[in-house]
Design a protein around this motif. Structure first.
Motif, mmCIF file in Angstrom:
data_model
loop_
_atom_site.group_PDB
_atom_site.id
_atom_site.type_symbol
_atom_site.label_atom_id
_atom_site.label_comp_id
_atom_site.label_asym_id
_atom_site.label_seq_id
_atom_site.Cartn_x
_atom_site.Cartn_y
_atom_site.Cartn_z
ATOM 1 N N ALA A 1 0.819 -1.199 0.066
ATOM 2 C CA ALA A 1 -0.017 -0.037 -0.001
ATOM 3 C C ALA A 1 0.883 1.226 0.342
ATOM 4 O O ALA A 1 0.439 2.584 -0.482
ATOM 5 N N ALA A 2 2.032 1.002 0.404
ATOM 6 C CA ALA A 2 3.020 2.166 0.526
ATOM 7 C C ALA A 2 3.909 2.216 -0.736
ATOM 8 O O ALA A 2 4.577 3.212 -0.814
ATOM 9 N N GLY A 3 3.699 1.401 -1.719
ATOM 10 C CA GLY A 3 4.455 1.500 -2.909
ATOM 11 C C GLY A 3 5.877 0.510 -2.944
ATOM 12 O O GLY A 3 6.745 0.721 -3.668
ATOM 13 N N ILE A 4 5.722 -0.110 -1.716
ATOM 14 C CA ILE A 4 7.085 -1.111 -1.688
ATOM 15 C C ILE A 4 6.597 -2.574 -1.733
ATOM 16 O O ILE A 4 5.887 -2.826 -0.903
ATOM 17 N N MET A 5 7.147 -3.387 -2.671
ATOM 18 C CA MET A 5 6.687 -4.662 -2.968
ATOM 19 C C MET A 5 7.829 -5.600 -1.830
ATOM 20 O O MET A 5 8.921 -5.768 -2.322
ATOM 21 N N LEU A 6 6.985 -6.451 -1.147
ATOM 22 C CA LEU A 6 7.958 -7.436 -0.140
ATOM 23 C C LEU A 6 7.574 -8.738 -0.798
ATOM 24 O O LEU A 6 6.597 -9.180 -1.417
ATOM 25 N N PRO A 7 8.564 -9.785 -0.694
ATOM 26 C CA PRO A 7 8.364 -11.120 -0.806
ATOM 27 C C PRO A 7 7.171 -11.698 0.146
ATOM 28 O O PRO A 7 6.924 -10.862 0.886
ATOM 29 N N ARG A 8 6.829 -12.801 0.006
ATOM 30 C CA ARG A 8 5.541 -13.439 0.470
ATOM 31 C C ARG A 8 5.574 -13.838 1.990
ATOM 32 O O ARG A 8 4.815 -13.707 2.729
ATOM 33 N N THR A 9 6.831 -14.529 2.336
ATOM 34 C CA THR A 9 6.880 -15.285 3.591
ATOM 35 C C THR A 9 7.949 -14.485 4.309
ATOM 36 O O THR A 9 8.749 -13.584 4.023
ATOM 37 N N SER A 10 7.781 -14.579 5.606
ATOM 38 C CA SER A 10 8.654 -14.146 6.412
ATOM 39 C C SER A 10 10.020 -14.292 6.476
ATOM 40 O O SER A 10 11.029 -13.505 6.530
ATOM 41 N N ARG A 11 10.598 -15.593 6.015
ATOM 42 C CA ARG A 11 11.866 -15.681 5.888
ATOM 43 C C ARG A 11 12.611 -14.950 4.608
ATOM 44 O O ARG A 11 13.807 -14.684 4.653
ATOM 45 N N GLU A 12 11.692 -14.902 3.590
ATOM 46 C CA GLU A 12 12.033 -13.929 2.461
ATOM 47 C C GLU A 12 12.310 -12.572 2.537
ATOM 48 O O GLU A 12 13.078 -11.822 2.477
ATOM 49 N N GLN A 13 11.208 -12.116 3.576
ATOM 50 C CA GLN A 13 11.171 -10.721 4.096
ATOM 51 C C GLN A 13 12.252 -10.419 4.936
ATOM 52 O O GLN A 13 12.599 -9.024 4.797
ATOM 53 N N TRP A 14 12.894 -11.329 5.369
ATOM 54 C CA TRP A 14 14.443 -10.970 6.353
ATOM 55 C C TRP A 14 15.232 -10.548 5.160
ATOM 56 O O TRP A 14 16.278 -9.746 5.778
ATOM 57 N N LYS A 15 15.199 -10.855 4.165
ATOM 58 C CA LYS A 15 16.313 -10.459 3.037
ATOM 59 C C LYS A 15 15.859 -9.202 2.500
ATOM 60 O O LYS A 15 16.735 -8.652 1.359
ATOM 61 N N ALA A 16 14.626 -8.612 2.559
ATOM 62 C CA ALA A 16 14.058 -7.323 1.477
ATOM 63 C C ALA A 16 14.421 -6.132 2.203
ATOM 64 O O ALA A 16 13.617 -5.303 2.059
ATOM 65 N N GLY A 17 15.500 -5.748 2.847
ATOM 66 C CA GLY A 17 15.890 -4.494 3.365
ATOM 67 C C GLY A 17 17.201 -4.471 3.991
ATOM 68 O O GLY A 17 17.980 -5.581 3.963
ATOM 69 N N ALA A 18 17.447 -3.471 4.682
ATOM 70 C CA ALA A 18 18.698 -3.388 5.551
ATOM 71 C C ALA A 18 18.685 -3.475 7.154
ATOM 72 O O ALA A 18 17.558 -3.340 7.346
ATOM 73 N N TRP A 19 19.587 -4.337 7.450
ATOM 74 C CA TRP A 19 19.475 -4.674 8.776
ATOM 75 C C TRP A 19 19.844 -3.627 9.759
ATOM 76 O O TRP A 19 21.027 -2.972 9.465
ATOM 77 N N LEU A 20 19.513 -3.689 10.877
ATOM 78 C CA LEU A 20 19.907 -2.869 12.104
ATOM 79 C C LEU A 20 19.645 -3.436 13.340
ATOM 80 O O LEU A 20 18.843 -4.357 13.449
ATOM 81 N N PRO A 21 20.537 -3.227 14.468
ATOM 82 C CA PRO A 21 20.218 -3.718 15.719
ATOM 83 C C PRO A 21 18.879 -3.596 16.007
ATOM 84 O O PRO A 21 18.185 -2.586 16.100
ATOM 85 N N VAL A 22 18.141 -4.743 16.493
ATOM 86 C CA VAL A 22 16.652 -4.763 16.826
ATOM 87 C C VAL A 22 16.252 -3.626 17.782
ATOM 88 O O VAL A 22 15.150 -2.877 17.835
ATOM 89 N N ASP A 23 17.180 -3.321 18.815
ATOM 90 C CA ASP A 23 17.131 -2.252 19.795
ATOM 91 C C ASP A 23 16.889 -0.892 19.269
ATOM 92 O O ASP A 23 16.890 -0.002 20.126
ATOM 93 N N GLN A 24 17.373 -0.883 18.095
ATOM 94 C CA GLN A 24 17.536 0.456 17.317
ATOM 95 C C GLN A 24 16.350 0.566 16.231
ATOM 96 O O GLN A 24 16.430 1.426 15.631
#
Length: 335
Positions: A250-273
């Motif tokens: 809805a925001a114009g960004i297409m993610l893969p279907r599953t949670s495991r694939e979505q893990w790879k669909a962006g940049a990582w950062l420490p969870v507490d940040q």
């Protein structure tokens, strides 16, 4: 059935010129490419992943192995796609399909009566043998069928290639995703094929405007039921990853279907940040992303929105950075 478009002397001249140099660098002049790219108003498709110039994960190594014939067919796929005013995602679908079916070669043989770049079968109504072995006809015919596929713009290019080809091995089209994205940049001269910008690894930008739209969508789904494997074409029910996919779509960004694939669909950062809009993940073994089983959206102020499990509707709840199975990294989609 739409007849093959007569792209005329523009395509012939462009392809002839670049082949005569022994290497294809671009298919049209730079200023025209920039005008077209701006006119297309590309949106970010995190399912394709940010394209970089390096060989690691970018498909550059595979692209470097292509012959002049293969690269010429890529140039024709891109040129015809532009003539038809189709976005780079369509070119990517065609490149992945062609590489999978024929190695991007116009073959005069194949399984049963399959022929050409896309191994189209005359007996199944794709055209005559002469037509399906004509690259211009075959590419236009492929695009005709692709445009009739519902929601082809909202899924991974390999999935759309399968929708056109109807292969008995549907997952094989994904193999060429990085190479196809690289070729769109290298031959198509689209500086940012995915609309996501260049991959930045651990160097993270500020939260995006799209994140706000994704949050708004997710919050508007509160109270709707959880359904494992929920369809992504309606908003009657959700599972964890379909809620994230539809929110960012809805925001114009297409993610893969599953949670495991979505893990790879962006940049990582420490969870507490994590910042509002970032995705949090839970895994049976938090040191192993292959065991991820749940995803939720961080809202800020120590809260998430999620579709958690059967019997629990979409809801907001507090999150603790020390809770069991929480992955140590969050993901910022589309960057």
């Amino acid at each position: 059935m739409r007849a093959a478009l007569a792209v005329g002397t523009l395509l012939i001249a462009a392809v002839t010129a670049v082949v005569s140099t022994g290497a294809i660098n671009t298919v049209v002049e730079e200023d025209r490419q920039n005008d077209i790219a701006r006119a297309m108003s590309l949106t970010c498709n995190a399912a394709l992943g940010p394209v970089t110039s390096g060989p690691v994960g970018s498909g550059a190594l595979d692209a470097g192995k292509l012959t002049e014939e293969q690269r010429g067919n890529v140039a024709l796929i891109i040129s015809i796609g532009r003539q038809r005013e189709l976005p780079p995602l369509a070119w990517q679908v065609a490149i992945q399909a062609g590489m999978t079916e024929s190695g991007l070669r116009s073959l005069n043989y194949g399984d049963r009566d399959s022929l050409g770049i896309f191994q189209m079968r005359p007996s199944m109504g794709w055209g005559t043998p002469a037509q399906v072995t004509d690259p211009m006809y075959a590419i236009n015919k492929f695009y005709d069928v692709l445009e009739a596929v519902p929601n082809w713009r909202d899924q991974r290019p390999g999935d759309s290639a399968q929708d056109v080809e109807r292969s008995a091995f549907p997952d094989r089209y994904h193999r060429w995703e990085p190479m196809a994205a690289h070729l769109i940049g290298a031959i198509g001269a689209v500086a940012d094929p995915t609309g996501c910008g260049e991959g930045v690894g651990n160097l993270l930008p500020a939260p995006t405007a799209q994140a706000g739209s994704a949050i708004q969508f997710a919050l508007s789904q509160q109270g709707k039921p959880y359904q494992w494997g929920a369809a992504i074409t309606h908003q009657n029910s959700f599972d964890c990853s379909s809620l994230m996919l539809q929110s960012y779509r809805a925001a114009g960004i297409m993610l893969p279907r599953t949670s495991r694939e979505q893990w790879k669909a962006g940049a990582w950062l420490p969870v507490d940040q994590a910042q509002p809009g970032d995705l949090l993940f839970w895994a049976y073994d938090p040191s192993n992303p292959a065991t991820i089983h749940h995803v939720a959206m961080y809202l800020g102020d120590g809260k998430i929105v999620e579709a958690q499990q059967t019997g629990v509707p979409v809801h907001i709840r507090p999150v603790r950075w020390t809770e069991a199975e929480l992955m140590p990294q969050a993901v910022r989609p589309g960057v």
